[in-house]
Design a protein around this motif. Structure first.
Motif, short mmCIF file in Angstrom:
data_model
loop_
_atom_site.label_atom_id
_atom_site.label_comp_id
_atom_site.label_asym_id
_atom_site.label_seq_id
_atom_site.Cartn_x
_atom_site.Cartn_y
_atom_site.Cartn_z
N THR A 161 53.65 82.67 -8.45
CA THR A 161 54.87 82.25 -7.77
C THR A 161 55.32 83.25 -6.70
O THR A 161 55.64 82.85 -5.57
N GLN A 218 55.95 82.74 -2.67
CA GLN A 218 57.24 83.10 -2.08
C GLN A 218 57.11 84.07 -0.92
O GLN A 218 57.90 84.02 0.03
N LEU A 256 56.73 75.11 -1.86
CA LEU A 256 56.81 75.27 -3.31
C LEU A 256 56.81 73.92 -4.03
O LEU A 256 56.14 73.76 -5.06
N LEU A 302 59.86 77.33 2.60
CA LEU A 302 59.55 77.56 1.19
C LEU A 302 59.82 76.35 0.32
O LEU A 302 59.07 76.09 -0.63
N GLN A 346 63.11 78.56 -7.04
CA GLN A 346 62.03 79.44 -6.61
C GLN A 346 62.16 79.82 -5.14
O GLN A 346 61.84 80.95 -4.74
N ALA A 347 62.65 78.87 -4.33
CA ALA A 347 62.81 79.15 -2.90
C ALA A 347 63.97 80.11 -2.64
O ALA A 347 63.94 80.89 -1.68
#
Length: 405
Positions: A332, A336, A348, A344, A124-125
């Motif tokens: 999400t 972000q 996250l 991040l 996700q990062a």
């Protein structure tokens, strides 16, 4: 950010590998559940297996973000995928040696969850390092669509393979999926973060605390994370109670329970593709509010249905599926895009931990309430909790206005 002409190729290369890995892992997950059911027939064992699957992620997520922000995210994902594959391979070795036991499987689930604790927030990062900020929600829709297809196909594939293969054979499939993910990561260009402040000795507690302070400094996003925990507290037990609702309250069979699960997954796919096509509202918080309202409505209707209302429950299950991607697909990207890339990983993983650790509370409460008052009453309670979450998003101005686009 890398050149705009390359971002699509990099994004879809990564997610092709992740799709293979996610699908093979989902097939293995179903196979493990059926294996444990066949061998033990114990609800307690299945509950412990579920806890092994997500509790380590909830606990480790408080700290792993420090490493995600400090070291190469590409390398961390490749190591994590490889670690998960090696952990799964332990079951193959145990099977060859004739010592594959429930305890071994639970240890493997624990190890896989540790790998996922690093991998998931890292992925996700990395996404906003590749994808332009105005495309994050749309790409999140594509990701949700991949997950939905996996949820639709994996039970059927797992059923076929479980009858014709050994559990060890299915583990091999998962190992292959993991190494495909590693390969696609290896050929993908991911810009490195150059941070002088990250050189030197790792100070996990100090840097983890710094991540919490960064999250806390954005009151709107902190509020959204806590509201998301309320949503998880309501929905995690609800998903666990779906089979009981179908078979106990509506007096159905395993076929009825399967129909509900498939219809829910089809709804997920429909919602994901719609989000990918549309991109959501300009203020993504309103997309989340709409998702909450649709989910709450579906849960309320499910909770008031008579035992003869199974087919209406099927429709409600589809609506629940449709609503899901509009929450995750907006939530999400909001995280972000609201924090600097160098923070991040910590933000996250911390947000994921806060959400996951609310799950056991909901699971414990739902078990007691469903046992005492009936499973359908939990659907009413869950609908009320999600409705409260929607009103909190509307009433708290910092949350309502946290989309900084």
């Amino acid at each position: 950010m890398i050149a705009s002409s390359n971002w699509k190729r990099n994004f879809f290369t990564i997610w092709t590998g992740q799709a293979f890995s996610q699908f093979s892992s989902s097939v293995l997950q179903f196979a493990i559940v059926w294996y444990l059911t066949d061998k033990t027939g114990s609800a307690m064992v299945l509950s412990v297996a579920m806890m092994m699957g997500f509790l380590p992620q909830g606990i480790l997520g408080l700290f792993v973000g420090v490493f995600i922000d400090r070291y190469s995210r590409k390398r961390i994902m490749m190591i994590s995928d490889s670690f998960i594959a090696v952990a799964s391979f332990i079951m193959v070795i145990a099977g060859w040696m004739g010592i594959l036991s429930t305890e071994v499987i639970l240890v493997v689930l624990l190890l896989r969850s540790i790998g996922s604790a690093f991998h998931n927030p890292c992925l996700q990062a990395v996404t906003p390092q590749i994808v332009p900020s105005d495309q994050l929600t749309r790409c999140s829709g594509y990701s949700q669509a991949v997950e939905s297809v996996s949820q639709i196909l994996s039970p059927a594939v797992a059923a076929v393979l479980y009858r014709s293969w050994s559990l060890s054979g299915i583990v091999f499939l998962d190992v292959i999926g993991a190494f495909i993910a590693v390969f696609t990561l290896g050929i993908t260009v991911i810009p490195e973060l150059h941070q002088d402040e990250n050189r030197g000795k790792v100070q996990v507690l100090r840097e983890a605390k710094e991540g919490f302070q960064i999250l806390r400094s954005n009151k709107g996003m902190l509020g959204l994370v806590l509201i998301g925990s309320l949503y998880t507290l309501a929905l995690m037990p609800t998903s666990a109670l779906f089979p009981l609702m179908s078979m106990s309250y509506f007096n159905g069979t395993s076929m009825n329970a399967s129909i509900v699960e498939v219809v829910f997954s089809v709804g997920l796919l429909f919602g994901s593709l719609l989000l990918a096509r549309w991109g959501g509202t300009k203020n993504r918080v309103y997309t989340i509010i709409g998702s909450f309202l649709l989910m709450s409505f579906s849960l309320f209707v499910s909770g008031v249905l008579p035992p003869s209302g199974f087919y209406v429950f099927v429709i409600c299950s589809w609506l629940m599926g449709v609503s899901g991607p509009f929450y995750w697909g907006a939530y999400t990207p909001l995280l972000q895009s609201n924090f600097e890339a160098k923070y991040l990983g910590r933000v996250l993983s911390l947000a994921s931990s806060i959400r996951l650790l609310s799950g056991p509370i909901g699971l414990a409460a739902s078990g007691v309430l469903a046992e005492k008052y009936g499973v359908e009453k939990w659907f009413l309670i869950a609908g009320g909790l999600v409705l409260v979450a929607a009103f909190l998003c509307i009433m708290i101005s910092t949350v309502r206005n946290c989309d900084n686009r």
